[in-house]
Scaffold this motif. Structure first.
Motif, short mmCIF file in Angstrom:
data_model
loop_
_atom_site.label_atom_id
_atom_site.label_comp_id
_atom_site.label_asym_id
_atom_site.label_seq_id
_atom_site.Cartn_x
_atom_site.Cartn_y
_atom_site.Cartn_z
N ILE A 13 -19.59 -68.15 -32.30
CA ILE A 13 -20.64 -67.20 -32.66
C ILE A 13 -20.09 -66.10 -33.56
O ILE A 13 -19.09 -65.45 -33.21
CB ILE A 13 -21.27 -66.59 -31.39
CG1 ILE A 13 -21.90 -67.70 -30.55
CG2 ILE A 13 -22.29 -65.52 -31.75
CD1 ILE A 13 -22.39 -67.26 -29.20
N GLN A 19 -19.96 -73.88 -25.63
CA GLN A 19 -19.60 -74.86 -26.65
C GLN A 19 -19.77 -74.30 -28.07
O GLN A 19 -19.61 -75.04 -29.04
CB GLN A 19 -20.45 -76.12 -26.50
CG GLN A 19 -20.19 -76.85 -25.21
CD GLN A 19 -21.02 -78.11 -25.09
OE1 GLN A 19 -21.98 -78.33 -25.80
NE2 GLN A 19 -20.61 -78.97 -24.16
N ASP A 20 -20.05 -73.02 -28.18
CA ASP A 20 -20.40 -72.44 -29.46
C ASP A 20 -19.32 -71.51 -30.03
O ASP A 20 -18.52 -70.94 -29.29
CB ASP A 20 -21.70 -71.62 -29.35
CG ASP A 20 -22.88 -72.47 -28.93
OD1 ASP A 20 -22.90 -73.68 -29.27
OD2 ASP A 20 -23.78 -71.93 -28.27
N THR A 73 -15.17 -74.99 -26.74
CA THR A 73 -15.02 -75.40 -28.13
C THR A 73 -13.64 -76.03 -28.30
O THR A 73 -12.75 -75.83 -27.47
CB THR A 73 -15.14 -74.20 -29.10
OG1 THR A 73 -14.05 -73.31 -28.88
CG2 THR A 73 -16.47 -73.49 -28.95
N GLN A 114 -23.28 -70.46 -23.73
CA GLN A 114 -22.84 -70.80 -25.08
C GLN A 114 -21.36 -71.19 -25.13
O GLN A 114 -20.68 -71.00 -26.13
CB GLN A 114 -23.12 -69.62 -26.02
CG GLN A 114 -24.63 -69.38 -26.15
CD GLN A 114 -24.95 -68.12 -26.90
OE1 GLN A 114 -24.49 -67.05 -26.56
NE2 GLN A 114 -25.76 -68.26 -27.93
#
Length: 96
Positions: free
Chosen positions: A80, A77-78, A38, A75
């Motif tokens: 959460i 690139q996330d 990210t 995940q």
């Protein structure tokens, strides 16, 4: 910069809706996981979060950030939302 602001703005809006849906008048704490790919460092995320939370039920919430360093995580690139601590007022007549 605009993409980052949008990510955090959407997250805060989601948290505000969750608080409203659960009858909370305030969010006490927010727990976030940030993928390694990210565009945020924890400090950078915190700056955006505090700005977007201003004037909402999320303002002043304790922000817990768990950054990941695993670029191969599914995940990575996330961002959460892991947990919310909501402050729900006791209902009248509630003695607990």
């Amino acid at each position: 910069m605009m993409h980052e602001t949008g990510i955090v703005r959407n997250l805060v809006a989601h948290i505000v809706r969750a608080a409203q849906d659960n009858g909370a008048n305030r969010v006490g704490a927010v727990h976030i996981w940030i993928g390694a790919l990210t565009p945020f460092s924890p400090e950078h995320f915190r700056e955006h979060f505090e700005e977007e939370a201003r004037g909402t039920a999320v303002e002043g919430a304790t922000l817990h950030i768990e950054p990941s360093s695993d670029v191969h995580h599914a995940q990575a690139q996330d961002v959460i939302l892991q947990q919310l601590d909501l402050e729900v007022p006791a209902s009248e007549g509630d003695t607990t």
